[in-house]
Design a protein around this motif. Structure first.
Motif, short mmCIF file in Angstrom:
data_model
loop_
_atom_site.label_atom_id
_atom_site.label_comp_id
_atom_site.label_asym_id
_atom_site.label_seq_id
_atom_site.Cartn_x
_atom_site.Cartn_y
_atom_site.Cartn_z
N PRO A 137 0.84 -1.21 0.00
CA PRO A 137 0.00 0.00 0.00
C PRO A 137 0.87 1.26 0.00
O PRO A 137 2.00 1.23 0.51
CB PRO A 137 -0.79 -0.12 1.29
CG PRO A 137 -0.01 -1.06 2.14
CD PRO A 137 0.71 -1.98 1.23
N PRO A 138 0.35 2.36 -0.57
CA PRO A 138 1.14 3.60 -0.64
C PRO A 138 1.68 4.06 0.71
O PRO A 138 2.80 4.55 0.78
CB PRO A 138 0.13 4.61 -1.19
CG PRO A 138 -0.83 3.80 -1.98
CD PRO A 138 -0.95 2.49 -1.25
N CYS A 139 0.89 3.87 1.79
CA CYS A 139 1.37 4.37 3.09
C CYS A 139 2.64 3.67 3.53
O CYS A 139 3.50 4.27 4.19
CB CYS A 139 0.27 4.26 4.16
SG CYS A 139 -0.30 2.60 4.52
N THR A 177 5.49 5.28 1.62
CA THR A 177 5.69 6.64 2.11
C THR A 177 6.59 6.66 3.34
O THR A 177 7.42 7.55 3.51
CB THR A 177 4.32 7.26 2.47
OG1 THR A 177 3.51 7.22 1.31
CG2 THR A 177 4.46 8.70 2.95
N ASP A 235 1.17 2.45 13.82
CA ASP A 235 -0.09 1.93 13.30
C ASP A 235 0.19 0.89 12.21
O ASP A 235 -0.44 -0.16 12.14
CB ASP A 235 -0.94 3.09 12.74
CG ASP A 235 -2.38 2.69 12.46
OD1 ASP A 235 -2.87 1.72 13.07
OD2 ASP A 235 -3.02 3.35 11.62
N PHE A 279 2.78 18.25 4.06
CA PHE A 279 2.41 16.90 3.59
C PHE A 279 0.92 16.64 3.75
O PHE A 279 0.28 16.03 2.89
CB PHE A 279 3.21 15.83 4.35
CG PHE A 279 2.92 14.42 3.90
CD1 PHE A 279 3.59 13.86 2.82
CD2 PHE A 279 1.97 13.65 4.56
CE1 PHE A 279 3.33 12.57 2.40
CE2 PHE A 279 1.69 12.35 4.14
CZ PHE A 279 2.37 11.82 3.06
N VAL A 280 0.35 17.08 4.87
CA VAL A 280 -1.07 16.83 5.13
C VAL A 280 -1.98 17.90 4.52
O VAL A 280 -3.19 17.90 4.71
CB VAL A 280 -1.38 16.66 6.65
CG1 VAL A 280 -0.77 15.37 7.18
CG2 VAL A 280 -0.87 17.85 7.45
N GLU A 336 -2.06 10.87 -1.89
CA GLU A 336 -2.23 9.43 -2.12
C GLU A 336 -1.22 8.59 -1.36
O GLU A 336 -1.45 7.40 -1.12
CB GLU A 336 -2.12 9.13 -3.62
CG GLU A 336 -3.33 9.62 -4.39
CD GLU A 336 -3.35 9.13 -5.82
OE1 GLU A 336 -2.37 8.50 -6.25
OE2 GLU A 336 -4.36 9.39 -6.50
N GLN A 337 -0.10 9.21 -0.96
CA GLN A 337 0.91 8.45 -0.19
C GLN A 337 0.40 8.02 1.17
O GLN A 337 1.06 7.27 1.87
CB GLN A 337 2.17 9.32 0.03
CG GLN A 337 2.97 9.62 -1.20
CD GLN A 337 2.70 11.03 -1.69
OE1 GLN A 337 1.59 11.33 -2.13
NE2 GLN A 337 3.68 11.89 -1.62
N ALA A 338 -0.79 8.49 1.58
CA ALA A 338 -1.33 8.13 2.90
C ALA A 338 -2.32 6.96 2.83
O ALA A 338 -2.92 6.59 3.84
CB ALA A 338 -2.02 9.35 3.51
N ILE A 339 -2.51 6.37 1.64
CA ILE A 339 -3.54 5.33 1.46
C ILE A 339 -3.11 4.01 2.10
O ILE A 339 -1.99 3.55 1.92
CB ILE A 339 -3.83 5.11 -0.05
CG1 ILE A 339 -4.48 6.36 -0.63
CG2 ILE A 339 -4.71 3.89 -0.27
CD1 ILE A 339 -4.75 6.26 -2.12
N ASN A 340 -4.04 3.39 2.85
CA ASN A 340 -3.80 2.08 3.46
C ASN A 340 -4.36 0.99 2.55
O ASN A 340 -4.97 1.30 1.51
CB ASN A 340 -4.41 2.03 4.88
CG ASN A 340 -5.92 1.99 4.88
OD1 ASN A 340 -6.56 1.80 3.85
ND2 ASN A 340 -6.50 2.16 6.05
N PRO A 341 -4.16 -0.30 2.91
CA PRO A 341 -4.65 -1.37 2.03
C PRO A 341 -6.17 -1.33 1.80
O PRO A 341 -6.67 -1.86 0.82
CB PRO A 341 -4.24 -2.66 2.76
CG PRO A 341 -3.11 -2.25 3.63
CD PRO A 341 -3.39 -0.84 4.05
N GLN A 345 -4.47 5.96 6.18
CA GLN A 345 -3.90 5.20 7.30
C GLN A 345 -4.01 6.06 8.56
O GLN A 345 -3.85 7.28 8.51
CB GLN A 345 -2.44 4.86 6.95
CG GLN A 345 -1.82 3.76 7.78
CD GLN A 345 -0.83 4.31 8.78
OE1 GLN A 345 -0.98 5.43 9.26
NE2 GLN A 345 0.17 3.52 9.10
N PHE A 391 -1.72 9.07 9.69
CA PHE A 391 -1.80 10.34 8.97
C PHE A 391 -3.01 11.15 9.45
O PHE A 391 -2.99 12.39 9.41
CB PHE A 391 -1.84 10.10 7.45
CG PHE A 391 -0.60 9.40 6.96
CD1 PHE A 391 0.59 10.11 6.80
CD2 PHE A 391 -0.60 8.05 6.70
CE1 PHE A 391 1.75 9.48 6.38
CE2 PHE A 391 0.56 7.41 6.27
CZ PHE A 391 1.73 8.11 6.11
#
Lengths: 153, 143
Positions: A27-29, A32, A74, B24-25, B47-52, B57, B60
């Motif tokens: 995933p992207p996070c 990052t 997390d 960033f945020v 988009e760098q904050a996206i979780n699965p 996530q 963030f």
């Protein structure tokens, strides 16, 4: 009562580690945060992750902003849940409490995460974040709800 | 001695180059009141904050709330000042989308000489509560 064991055959710790390290669809996070899974102990329900925190996550003092330290923990606690379920479930975080013990500068860091209880309707986790010298930077506890992977999509 | 605290912070937060984490945020100041001890800002996660699961996530989301809550703790002091967070608890009430404008509010609950207590909320633009948090921090003058 703990959640039902899945019928999926269990992987060894080394196989599980390789599966995550070689994953092509992270995933992207995770990208990052410069995340890399470093240790898996399935019996102890524990993992360790290494991070390389980019400079852009600094606050005005140059230290890593607390939310991004929370993001690393997390990430580690969530991955610990996925591994505890033998990669059949995920566990969206309900609540997370983080204590910030000292400053973390951008660069190398690591997080150890453990499952305290993996139940049918709730999971309890904890995590510790260390700086590049191994000093304890932050500590977190969290609760989450285990869910089969498909229900999220 | 800075006379107009609100104007001082508004200038700093809108014209000054923002720190990396703040940028960033997607921080964008809406308004603040130093005497009342609150601030509101809009955010947009990349988009760098996206979780699965396809949403933001949790860390963030905590980063957004830490921005407005730390700011609420800073502006109640004599400027320039900061309020390093000691402990923070975040409740993730609904999934938080990325790439969408979000509204966050931070408030100082109590300003003591050795400790400041803050709280914060994150809402969607149509008013749904997405996350909330409480924190304790310490006052730290920067001059």
């Amino acid at each position: 009562m703990s959640a039902p064991a899945s019928d999926k055959p269990r992987l060894s710790d080394a196989e599980m580690l390789a599966r995550f390290q070689n994953s092509k669809k992270r995933p992207p996070c995770s990208e990052t945060l410069g995340m890399r899974l470093a240790e898996v102990e399935q019996d102890a329900k524990r993992i360790r992750m290494d991070f390389d925190v980019p400079q852009i996550f600094a606050n005005p003092t140059g230290a890593v902003q607390g939310g991004f330290i929370a993001a690393m923990m997390d990430e580690a606690m969530s991955t610990c849940c996925i591994i505890a379920s033998n990669v059949t479930m995920t566990a969206p975080t309900l609540e997370m409490k983080t204590s910030y013990l000292r400053r973390l500068m951008p660069g190398k860091a690591s997080v150890e995460a453990r499952i305290l209880k993996w139940g049918r309707s709730a999971a309890f986790m904890e995590a510790e974040c260390f700086d590049h010298e191994g000093k304890l930077v932050a500590k977190a506890t969290a609760t989450a709800i285990p869910m089969p992977f498909k229900r999220l999509s | 001695m800075i006379e107009d605290k609100d104007a001082y912070w508004r200038t700093l937060l809108t014209s000054h180059k923002l720190p990396g984490a703040t940028g960033f945020v997607g921080f964008e100041l809406i308004d603040l009141d130093c005497d009342a001890g609150w601030c509101e800002a809009a955010f947009k996660l990349p988009e760098q904050a996206i979780n699965p699961g396809g949403n933001a996530q949790g860390g963030f989301i905590t980063a957004i709330l830490d921005e407005v809550m730390s700011l609420a703790g800073a502006i109640v002091q004599a400027p320039p000042a900061m309020s390093p967070t000691l402990q923070m608890t975040t409740s993730f009430i609904r999934p938080v989308p990325v790439g969408v404008r979000l509204i966050a509010r931070g408030e100082t609950v109590r300003q003591g000489s050795a400790a400041i207590f803050t709280q914060g909320w994150l809402h969607s633009e149509d008013g749904k509560l997405l996350a909330q948090a409480t924190a304790s921090c310490i006052p730290r003058p920067m001059s």
